[in-house]
Design a protein around this motif. Structure first.
Motif: not given
Length: 275
Positions: A110-126
């Motif tokens: 779950r934590l790994a999935a959240e980390a991936r989601k956060a990274e995807e959000a960061r890339v999307a925002i960038e």
């Protein structure tokens, strides 16, 4: 029979009855004691049947199989506390350890999935930031945000919004339509068909200008219907019709324009917009 003899006979008879009653009472008390012992034994057997080590282990396994780990863990802990020396307790410890390991692995996933989601959000925002164009009104302190891909001389539909003090609270999402051609249409309204759903935008105010033999007519209005906008942005095919005084002009909304508008909605929400 004289009085003395009669009295003696009655006394003996009563004495005899008293002894018999006491004997029967004692016998009954013995029976009651025996029954009480049997009831206690039966209660103990029933308790063992209901909450004995085998039954507790079976119930815990059933709970785990049903996905109720909390109940399974409670039952296993109860079994271990009650019957620490039983073979079922050893099995319970193994099962409990397995459940704990599964839960730890699930939490890690779950934590790994959240980390991936956060990274995807960061890339999307960038990526989104690189797609935005910002023009600041120094007098009013408002930054107008639009998409860099918005056409200049073309038929298009687009979105933009204003930000002040880091929020869009005072500036709603806005929608622009642009008609570009070589002859006037005098657009009065817009009709949009998104897949099988039709939306009529009546009584719209269009402005007009021309240069070098080309004309353009455009409108700029607040988005009043987010459900309509969401339908347009999710539709496979969108046809925009500019309804003029006498004629109309249709164009199919390009996927590039829908994609740009979707990004503008994301940016608007990021600045506090509420869909």
């Amino acid at each position: 029979m004289n009085k003395a003899v009669f009295t003696l006979a009655v006394g003996l008879a009563l004495a005899g009855c008293g002894n018999a009653d006491r004997e029967r009472a004692e016998q009954l008390q013995g029976v009651v004691s025996t029954l009480q012992s049997e009831v206690s034994a039966l209660k103990a057997e029933l308790e063992t049947e209901r909450n004995g080590a085998p039954r507790l282990l079976a119930r815990a396994k059933d709970a785990k199989a049903a996905g109720d780990n909390a109940s399974a863990k409670t039952g296993l802990a109860d079994l271990i506390a009650r019957y620490p020396e039983k073979a079922e307790a050893a099995a319970a410890r193994t099962l409990l350890e397995g459940i704990n390991n599964e839960e730890k692995a699930a939490e890690k996933d779950r934590l790994a999935a959240e980390a991936r989601k956060a990274e995807e959000a960061r890339v999307a925002i960038e990526k989104l930031d690189k797609s935005l164009k910002k023009d600041t009104d120094e007098i009013k302190g408002v930054t107008w945000i639009s998409h860099k891909s918005e056409p200049v001389l073309a038929n298009y539909m687009s979105l933009y919004f204003g930000v002040k003090d880091g929020t869009v609270s005072a500036y709603p999402l806005r929608m622009k339509f642009n008609y570009y051609a070589d002859s006037w249409l005098f657009v009065e309204s817009v009709t949009i068909k998104a897949d099988d759903q039709v939306f009529n935008l009546n009584k719209m105010d269009f402005e007009r200008d021309n240069a070098a033999g080309r004309i353009w007519e455009w409108s700029d209005s607040k988005v009043e219907d987010m459900a309509m906008l969401n339908k347009i942005l999710s539709a496979k095919k969108v046809v925009v019709r500019y309804d003029g005084r006498q004629y109309y002009h249709d164009f199919v909304l390009p996927e590039s324009q829908k994609s740009a508008m979707r990004e503008m909605v994301l940016a608007w929400k990021r600045y506090g917009g509420k869909a």
